[in-house]
Design a protein around this motif. Structure first.
Motif, PDB file in Angstrom:
ATOM      1  N   CYS A 311       0.844  -1.199   0.000  1.00  0.00           N
ATOM      2  CA  CYS A 311       0.000   0.000   0.000  1.00  0.00           C
ATOM      3  C   CYS A 311       0.880   1.249   0.000  1.00  0.00           C
ATOM      4  O   CYS A 311       1.750   1.392   0.850  1.00  0.00           O
ATOM      5  N   CYS A 314       0.912   3.501   3.455  1.00  0.00           N
ATOM      6  CA  CYS A 314       1.420   3.136   4.780  1.00  0.00           C
ATOM      7  C   CYS A 314       2.699   2.308   4.707  1.00  0.00           C
ATOM      8  O   CYS A 314       3.079   1.665   5.674  1.00  0.00           O
ATOM      9  N   CYS A 348      -3.477   0.515   6.976  1.00  0.00           N
ATOM     10  CA  CYS A 348      -4.165   1.790   7.133  1.00  0.00           C
ATOM     11  C   CYS A 348      -5.539   1.663   6.472  1.00  0.00           C
ATOM     12  O   CYS A 348      -5.829   0.659   5.834  1.00  0.00           O
ATOM     13  N   CYS A 351      -5.811   0.547   2.734  1.00  0.00           N
ATOM     14  CA  CYS A 351      -5.571  -0.843   2.331  1.00  0.00           C
ATOM     15  C   CYS A 351      -6.392  -1.787   3.194  1.00  0.00           C
ATOM     16  O   CYS A 351      -6.080  -2.972   3.276  1.00  0.00           O
TER      17      CYS A 351
HETATM   18 ZN    ZN Z   1      -2.229   1.136   3.787  1.00  0.00          ZN
END
Ligand code: ZN
Length: 427
Positions: A311, A314, A348, A351
């Protein structure tokens, strides 16, 4: 065996956020809120599209209807509905897809075209009667997510140059291979769009046509009325094509015709389900194509699989840990001056707390040089042809996966789960 706990996202380690991981909605809430069925359907479809889900399933069991959503290749459970509500939902889908609502005993297929968030989207619906009801599978054909350029697929650097050279040939055979769901259609469409530059006539034979491609003549197999692949390819050859794409080779006649076309001035792209480049050649010959003609036609084989991409919201960079030693054998494949950036996703909301968002193609691209073509022509076993390619510096799927981890695009853990033979170097 490697246990790479360092690659675990925080959420998965603590367990605190695992409830949220992959959860788009809770099917139990629909029954509690007593929502009208069309609104439930809307909420499910909208959530699935927004999160780029590929499929939604309603699975009928003795204790209710389980709702699942496939996200980045994995089925994520979304709760259970009472059977009665599930049936009303399935009926609603049948109406939208112009299916026979009164038919409950035979499988049915249908299509729905929707606009969600001002985006047109096509859904492919499949119903299958089981012992507890009609299992309903909805495939989301999302143009935006599926029509990508080659460099967005995960082909990069040297592999991208190799691939460009393969399809630059005016004639010959290029095989694209991988398991179902490995992203072959996306790759083929990206190649075709590159080839359809207005100066070539590009024709496809597909089953089914998934997306409408501008500037390309697409035709679809229709077994029900006797329009099979062999019939279509005979007709396509009279259409003065430069490039032909065959979605599936299922019989000897098609296999032989495809190879003949590739030997007579056309560039032919065809798919196979083999897991590695050598296997695609083997399966074409097993289908009945003559090794001599396959060898003469072959330009190359593209084998691929998909892994989850970290992702971008993050991802954190990892210090060079012991894990990097596992990737040492591909460090030389980085571009000149490129530094390794081993990374992990913390998890996060972007995702869904998994640490991953979308997927990345991992490729091995075998260029058929004179030696490989000669080997194939004389019927050399596929594994030997493959080993020869590896010795001649073909990057294997396993190596390409490791390279993606070294570039901070995915993780070692993801490779262990998804790429077989990853630690044997793929050879
Ligand atoms: Zn994420």
């Amino acid at each position: 065996m490697l246990t790479s706990t360092i690659m675990q996202p925080e959420s998965a380690k603590s367990g605190a956020a695992t409830v949220a991981a992959g959860r788009l909605f809770n099917a139990e809430d629909f029954a509690v809120a007593d929502l009208p069925v069309p609104e439930i359907w809307d909420r499910i479809a909208t959530a699935a599209l927004r999160e780029q889900a590929s499929d939604v399933h309603f699975t009928y069991q003795s204790d209710g209807v389980y709702v699942g959503v496939r996200l980045d290749g994995r089925v994520c459970p979304q709760g259970t509905m009472p059977a009665e509500l599930g049936q009303r939902l399935t009926n609603h889908v049948k109406v939208l897809a112009n299916m026979d609502v009164g038919e409950h005993r035979r499988p049915q297929d249908g299509h729905i075209s929707l606009t969600i968030d001002n985006r047109p989207i096509d859904l492919r619906i499949s119903l299958m009667p089981t012992n507890h009801g009609e299992d309903t599978a909805v495939r989301f054909l999302d143009r935006e997510n599926s029509l990508r350029e080659l460099d967005q697929l995960g082909v990069s650097g040297q592999q991208l140059r190799t691939l460009a050279a393969l399809i630059a040939a005016p004639s010959g055979l290029v095989l694209v291979t991988g398991a179902t769901g490995a992203g072959k259609t996306t790759t083929l469409y990206a190649l075709l769009r590159q080839l359809a530059d207005g100066n070539r006539r590009v024709v496809t034979i597909e089953n089914p046509i998934e997306y409408d491609l501008p500037g390309i003549s697409q035709s679809q197999v229709n077994y029900r009325i006797g329009v099979d692949c062999a019939t279509l390819i005979r007709s396509v050859l009279r259409q003065d094509p430069n490039v032909i794409m065959i979605g599936e080779i299922r019989d000897q006649e098609t296999a032989a015709t495809v190879v003949r076309a590739a030997n007579s001035g056309r560039l032919v792209l065809a798919t196979s389900h083999a897991a590695y480049a050598g296997g695609a050649i083997e399966s074409l010959i097993a289908m009945g194509a003559q090794p001599h003609f396959v060898g003469r036609a072959l330009r190359g084989v593209v084998a691929q699989t998909l892994v989850r991409r970290l992702c971008p919201y993050c991802t954190i960079r990892l210090e060079e840990t012991a894990d990097i030693a596992l990737l040492e054998d591909v460090r030389h494949l980085l571009e000149p001056g490129e530094k390794p950036v081993l990374s992990m996703g913390r998890g996060c909301p972007h995702c869904r707390h998994t640490g991953y968002r979308n997927r990345l193609g991992v490729f091995e691209i075998m260029t058929a040089d004179e030696d490989i073509r000669a080997m194939v022509s004389r019927g050399t076993p596929a594994r030997e042809v493959y080993d020869y390619a590896i010795q001649n510096r073909m990057v294997s799927i396993a190596q390409a996966g490791k390279l993606a981890a070294l570039r901070g695009l995915t993780t070692v853990e993801e490779l262990i789960q998804n790429v077989s033979e990853i630690w044997s170097g793929g050879a």
